[in-house]
Design a protein around this motif. Structure first.
Motif, mmCIF file in Angstrom:
data_model
loop_
_atom_site.group_PDB
_atom_site.id
_atom_site.type_symbol
_atom_site.label_atom_id
_atom_site.label_comp_id
_atom_site.label_asym_id
_atom_site.label_seq_id
_atom_site.Cartn_x
_atom_site.Cartn_y
_atom_site.Cartn_z
ATOM 1 N N VAL A 1 17.772 -0.027 -10.539
ATOM 2 C CA VAL A 1 16.378 -0.783 -10.962
ATOM 3 C C VAL A 1 15.251 -0.335 -10.034
ATOM 4 O O VAL A 1 14.827 -0.585 -9.152
ATOM 5 C CB VAL A 1 16.482 -2.300 -11.057
ATOM 6 C CG1 VAL A 1 15.210 -3.023 -11.897
ATOM 7 C CG2 VAL A 1 17.378 -2.445 -11.623
ATOM 8 N N VAL A 2 14.022 0.498 -10.721
ATOM 9 C CA VAL A 2 13.025 1.080 -9.952
ATOM 10 C C VAL A 2 11.933 -0.607 -10.577
ATOM 11 O O VAL A 2 11.294 -0.530 -9.123
ATOM 12 C CB VAL A 2 12.478 2.283 -10.647
ATOM 13 C CG1 VAL A 2 11.231 2.041 -9.810
ATOM 14 C CG2 VAL A 2 13.199 3.589 -10.637
ATOM 15 N N ASP A 3 11.647 -1.082 -11.921
ATOM 16 C CA ASP A 3 10.493 -1.886 -11.693
ATOM 17 C C ASP A 3 11.217 -2.839 -11.931
ATOM 18 O O ASP A 3 12.076 -3.556 -12.825
ATOM 19 C CB ASP A 3 9.932 -1.352 -12.395
ATOM 20 C CG ASP A 3 8.496 -2.328 -12.530
ATOM 21 O OD1 ASP A 3 8.690 -2.869 -12.045
ATOM 22 O OD2 ASP A 3 7.461 -2.151 -13.568
ATOM 23 N N LEU A 4 10.883 -4.155 -11.208
ATOM 24 C CA LEU A 4 12.001 -5.350 -10.819
ATOM 25 C C LEU A 4 11.568 -5.964 -12.265
ATOM 26 O O LEU A 4 12.082 -6.775 -12.688
ATOM 27 C CB LEU A 4 11.597 -6.585 -9.886
ATOM 28 C CG LEU A 4 11.841 -5.456 -9.306
ATOM 29 C CD1 LEU A 4 11.872 -7.390 -7.205
ATOM 30 C CD2 LEU A 4 13.776 -6.191 -8.849
ATOM 31 N N ASP B 1 0.820 -1.236 0.056
ATOM 32 C CA ASP B 1 0.005 0.126 0.349
ATOM 33 C C ASP B 1 0.573 0.687 -0.094
ATOM 34 O O ASP B 1 0.197 2.234 -0.701
ATOM 35 C CB ASP B 1 -0.619 0.011 1.191
ATOM 36 C CG ASP B 1 -2.399 -1.121 1.170
ATOM 37 O OD1 ASP B 1 -2.312 -1.179 -0.438
ATOM 38 O OD2 ASP B 1 -2.454 -0.820 2.033
ATOM 39 N N LEU B 2 1.550 0.843 0.543
ATOM 40 C CA LEU B 2 2.493 2.248 0.442
ATOM 41 C C LEU B 2 3.591 3.006 -0.022
ATOM 42 O O LEU B 2 3.524 4.274 -0.406
ATOM 43 C CB LEU B 2 4.102 2.284 2.335
ATOM 44 C CG LEU B 2 3.032 2.523 3.814
ATOM 45 C CD1 LEU B 2 4.403 2.018 4.910
ATOM 46 C CD2 LEU B 2 2.454 3.435 3.987
ATOM 47 N N PHE B 3 3.677 1.846 -0.781
ATOM 48 C CA PHE B 3 4.817 2.076 -1.496
ATOM 49 C C PHE B 3 4.350 1.562 -3.451
ATOM 50 O O PHE B 3 4.356 0.356 -3.583
ATOM 51 C CB PHE B 3 5.910 1.435 -1.141
ATOM 52 C CG PHE B 3 6.815 2.318 -0.210
ATOM 53 C CD1 PHE B 3 6.977 3.473 -0.564
ATOM 54 C CD2 PHE B 3 6.459 0.856 0.804
ATOM 55 C CE1 PHE B 3 7.753 3.872 1.575
ATOM 56 C CE2 PHE B 3 7.293 1.376 1.999
ATOM 57 C CZ PHE B 3 7.888 2.869 2.504
ATOM 58 N N GLU B 4 4.577 2.241 -4.369
ATOM 59 C CA GLU B 4 4.320 1.749 -5.914
ATOM 60 C C GLU B 4 5.572 0.813 -6.060
ATOM 61 O O GLU B 4 5.406 -0.717 -6.357
ATOM 62 C CB GLU B 4 4.497 3.106 -6.854
ATOM 63 C CG GLU B 4 3.685 2.332 -7.993
ATOM 64 C CD GLU B 4 3.606 3.705 -8.628
ATOM 65 O OE1 GLU B 4 3.254 3.507 -10.205
ATOM 66 O OE2 GLU B 4 3.692 4.556 -8.280
ATOM 67 N N HIS B 5 7.245 1.171 -6.063
ATOM 68 C CA HIS B 5 7.898 0.220 -6.217
ATOM 69 C C HIS B 5 8.828 -0.430 -5.094
ATOM 70 O O HIS B 5 9.557 0.889 -4.398
ATOM 71 C CB HIS B 5 9.062 0.459 -7.396
ATOM 72 C CG HIS B 5 8.299 0.710 -8.700
ATOM 73 N ND1 HIS B 5 7.270 -0.369 -9.402
ATOM 74 C CD2 HIS B 5 7.587 2.339 -9.666
ATOM 75 C CE1 HIS B 5 6.737 0.047 -10.081
ATOM 76 N NE2 HIS B 5 6.963 1.867 -10.542
ATOM 77 N N ASN B 6 8.591 -1.261 -4.440
ATOM 78 C CA ASN B 6 9.219 -1.015 -2.938
ATOM 79 C C ASN B 6 10.230 -1.429 -2.886
ATOM 80 O O ASN B 6 11.147 -1.413 -1.840
ATOM 81 C CB ASN B 6 8.410 -1.704 -1.782
ATOM 82 C CG ASN B 6 7.749 -3.376 -1.806
ATOM 83 O OD1 ASN B 6 8.651 -3.782 -2.682
ATOM 84 N ND2 ASN B 6 6.511 -3.709 -2.587
ATOM 85 N N GLY B 7 10.655 -2.454 -3.779
ATOM 86 C CA GLY B 7 12.159 -3.290 -4.236
ATOM 87 C C GLY B 7 12.551 -3.407 -3.279
ATOM 88 O O GLY B 7 12.608 -3.458 -1.959
#
Lengths: 264, 264, 264, 264, 264, 264
Positions: free
Chosen positions: C185-188, C147-153
């Protein structure tokens, strides 16, 4: 009964009532220009399955790669270093005891495994976990082997050749028998393997160019069948003998008298 | 090409020109009342041989017993403790490099082996010996698995059932599918496997009475064939991909700049 | 209660009455240009101390260096090889049992430690010494993280960044957030980490130049506080759950029926 | 500079130019009724950080649990068995060399670690990996210790008490000083620790009921400050000395003349 | 030349010019009611010293305790478990290479050590450290042994008895010869040691009450002298043979053609 | 009573009634230009045999090679790496307990073995197997050593020189005493062995060219006899003391009150 073909409920009765398992072990190593690298593990597997079926005991899957560094110079020989091999077999055997197995026969077809299987056997017995025997097929029928072949050769010779001709004929290159013999060593007395009482060679390549010993042209599938039947029969009898022994008679005897500390 | 079927001279060309080997590994462990204990090593072996033949690379014999202590309460489950398993596989792999093998695919069909094969892979890579990949068949075709089955189950479920129906139908007990399902866990969301973020179970028996998960009645040999073909195809492609990589691109990258000691 | 702050007589009542200990473990490894190498062990330590205090159980000192060879190319990453790590943690845990501790929670904040802590946990449980759980903070609050992060990594991403902003704000370089993101890398889904079902990468540097993943600019101390509170709360509940279980329910179940040897 | 507070780019200059690291190690073990179990690792950590900051070298996180089986009978003492401790510290140290560290100071505050750190040091040096020194704080200022206290005690005595009074006064129970002394051993000459030349005791509890030795009532924070300053100063000088040595002068000397094989 | 009697400067010339060492190894184990437990290490030591002196090569001190668990039920038998024995001998041998020793003869008088010394020899050779031979005295003079005794017995028999009568007559109890024989096994063919090809016994006590085999009454000091002289002579010749071999001829041969990777 | 000179029946009474064994351990390492490499194991062996005979207890054969890597640069020094040494001695000692031995004195004459023998002793004691003491001869008679020599030197000094003059005068090179002294270190205060509290040297060669310390010209056989008699006497008394202790008083004490779990 081949363990790996069963479901777990299939094994309930065996686990409840029986205590013996047969574990085949071989090697994957060069056996000359005429035999497959599988030779030893094929022999161990076929003998173990056959005898276990006849004697109605459990046979586990085969350990296919053994202690074969002495064949490593020939293409494709696989091997595991002795400490890793011993620990793998010990762990596998020790864990069988969780299901009540307290007597094991290591059905072995590779000379290089013998001393390691004996060492594992001692660990299991001295710890009181199980009684394990190492059984090498040709050691059970020495007279027949001598009768059938003039130069039987300890590695890749006619006795192993005949066995594979019988078990897996499609893997035998009969056209290479002469090369195997001529580039190998027919008669062990020809080569100097012991110098003043000391075994000086470490690797097969130290003695033989083809990788093998003995006279391969002497092998036939019929002789293979004779060997197979005779060795299977010996193994069945060994299984029955082992099953008949009371556990006490198998495990380590106590310290001789007077017992330590008995006089204190 | 199956290594163990070859003679050593047969392998000369391969050893001279190629550098990849495929090593199948599985387990011998309970797979419910309907599947044989061989399930995992059969799957690994059949996929590895098939793909190696298609891709014309070398396939070794199978490591039949893996890390399965979590299934030990069910009759007949065999296992090797993790340190012994890792050392055995590492030794076997390291020694392959003696023949010029510097890239290995561990074709694996047992979840309990994954982390250990990854650890072995790291040892080999960090030492500069070889680049080894762990490949688990169902991870290569997740969409197909999801499409074919509603409840695929991570152990002894319909995906493994279908595979054995295709590979070794004589070993499947279809009459036990319902028992497998009803005494097992159809839907993983039904069971509490994670408590406040922590995986609390260690053994299969903690969750399932039949030893398995998923809905086995959903399996058919035809689905098995689809899975087998799709997974083999993935493995062939992986082999080709791996063969195409320059070794440099596979082995460990250097330390980032500035290099240690460069300013001294 | 923090064990190391106590004197030995202070611990008498605990030792007599209680049986649970919380052991924090992390790593000392690169976390991008914006976070300290301490990130993982700081998170583990703060969560463990907080929850142990709230739940009134014992928390030990932190194991600061873990299994991080996959980050070694970045300056300053420290690591211990897996066998040494496992043996160190096993010895430390096994020896806690001397004081009556038979349930342990490994409060872990480093992904690379997970499988090793599970393996240690199995050793302890299968030997009947203790029941140990591995708990990784973010696994306890997956929905909140999403919920908190779009791309939590999974490494050095906004969830770890926010945590350190809350726990140790003085160690966070906010000016480097953009670099962390842009050179990482933002989006895995952008990167090829799995090829035909096989995880092909071994080291972080294989994928990311900054060493990290996800979008760090999305982190705030407020989000960090939310994460911290939620995870602490989960850990408190886990402690209470574990304390409530009878030891029998935690330790290994017996072999299924029929019991081995029961029919003899 | 404290390694764990840095980001990896922060360390680039150090890695490029420097080659020394300071590694603090202690124990978590009973220190009588008046001092926390943290005593040794607190002292090691504070001295290491202080001196590393002054000398501008790198200090790693602390190894908090050491070799303390001899204190295990007292509540809460944690320990790691010697082989696991040595391998953990060796692995951690050896891996530091990946970043160019070739000289290490083990800042130690626990007598039970000394011989193990020396053994690790030898492994590193004999392998040509690094030169590591074991440094025990009180061994650097023997005269000051003797001047300040009449009965300084090797464990939990006034010298350690004073140090903790200075470093972490909130953890010291001054009300227990008399009990520590009266139930312990003030003067080591009172007890029989050596019988006919042989050290007969293995555990602290063999000699002392409170767990400690010496006269704790002699400790003050002011003395602690003196000790801390003097020991820090020694450590700074040791760091500078070590940094000034050419690597050649630190590593193992060659075999004496004539060199082996030189005459062949 | 006996290494331990020399000062280090005395050895300078040898170290510079020579590369061979003789290492005696035996056991400390029961040898029946008539021979001392020292039997094997005495024989090894005397032969090694004698031959080394005659051949003017270096002889090290003796490893007195070997692998003898199979004699443990008899009072006083000492033994070291195989992994510890192998590692001790390997370390000792490997470290000799620091002084330029690259060929070693393990002068052995205990059957239970043979396979372990061969394994150590392989480790040293496969690592390129040294070439080591295992030499068992009676294997060098099989015909003489057969000529001198009707029932020579592999353990505690007349051949060992005669040797000790010659080497250390004061330790031989001639009055016990008959008991040794009568409570032992004179003729090995009398006992069942192999069942269907499998060696079923693990311990000496499984077969013999006195601990020994063969006919001890057949031993005389004169025969002992003959054995000693003949075996020493063989050992001298082995030393000379080994010294004459080029190192290349002793170490492992390369992989057969085509060489791995040669075609790439 | 020297174990190795006995037959197994000879030991029956001892095994039944007694529980103590004396194990001599030394080294084979350089002792300067004037003393043989055997120095340490000769001293240990002679003292152990003498005292065991006087006290009528069992003495085992000698472990001749110990932990001496710090002398390796000097010709002929032999050594075993610490883990192998510890495991060898542990195995040997643990197996003595099979014969009822539960108290052991390691009669040691080599400083480099001390910490390893203490570690082995702890393993045996903490496992409840046996109570083992390390005894170093000169530590039993410190005053006499100080009285007899001005500069006694910890290695190859006059105290060891005198001992060998008494025990094995034919191995002492008196003509080299001056060289030993002049190329060595007479007075330890002359050399910098500790820098700011840290022992900086690892190898003897770091400090001394002749390999030894102290003033060898101060040694005489008469002083050697005095040392030998005094140390033997101490060892006899230690044996008697150890034999007089109840086993309970030797083995590890229980956990302090309250006992773990007592309040549950």
């Amino acid at each position: 009964m081949y363990l790996a073909d069963q479901t777990w409920p299939d094994l309930g009765e065996y686990v409840a009532n029986e205590s013996l398992a047969v574990v085949p072990l071989g090697s994957t190593e060069q056996h000359g220009p005429h035999l497959p690298l599988a030779t030893d593990h094929l022999i161990a597997e076929h003998l173990a399955r056959e005898a276990a079926d006849r004697a109605e005991v459990l046979c586990t899957p085969t350990v296919n790669v053994g202690v074969s560094p002495h064949h490593r110079q020939f293409h494709g020989t696989m091997w595991v270093d002795p400490p890793a091999f011993r620990d793998y077999v010990e762990s596998l055997s020790r864990n069988l005891s969780y299901h009540g197995i307290d007597r094991i026969i290591f059905v072995n077809a590779h000379g290089g495994n013998i001393v390691h299987l004996r060492e594992v056997g001692r660990r299991l017995r001295d710890d009181g976990v199980a009684y394990a025997l190492e059984w090498m097929w040709n050691d059970s029928i020495p007279d027949l082997v001598d009768d059938l072949f003039e130069h039987n050769g300890p590695h890749g010779g006619p006795k192993e050749t005949a066995m594979i001709q019988y078990i897996a004929p499609e893997l035998v290159h009969e056209a290479e028998f002469e090369r195997a013999r001529d580039e190998g060593v027919v008669d062990l007395t020809e080569i100097e393997m012991v110098v003043h009482g000391s075994r000086t060679f470490y690797d097969a390549i130290d003695n033989t160019e083809s990788g093998v010993l003995g006279d391969q042209t002497d092998a036939t599938p019929e002789k293979g069948e004779q060997l197979f039947e005779a060795a299977s029969d010996q193994l069945v009898q060994l299984i029955e003998w082992l099953n008949d022994q009371p556990l006490d008679a198998l495990m380590a005897k106590p310290h001789v008298d007077p017992q330590p500390g008995s006089g204190r």
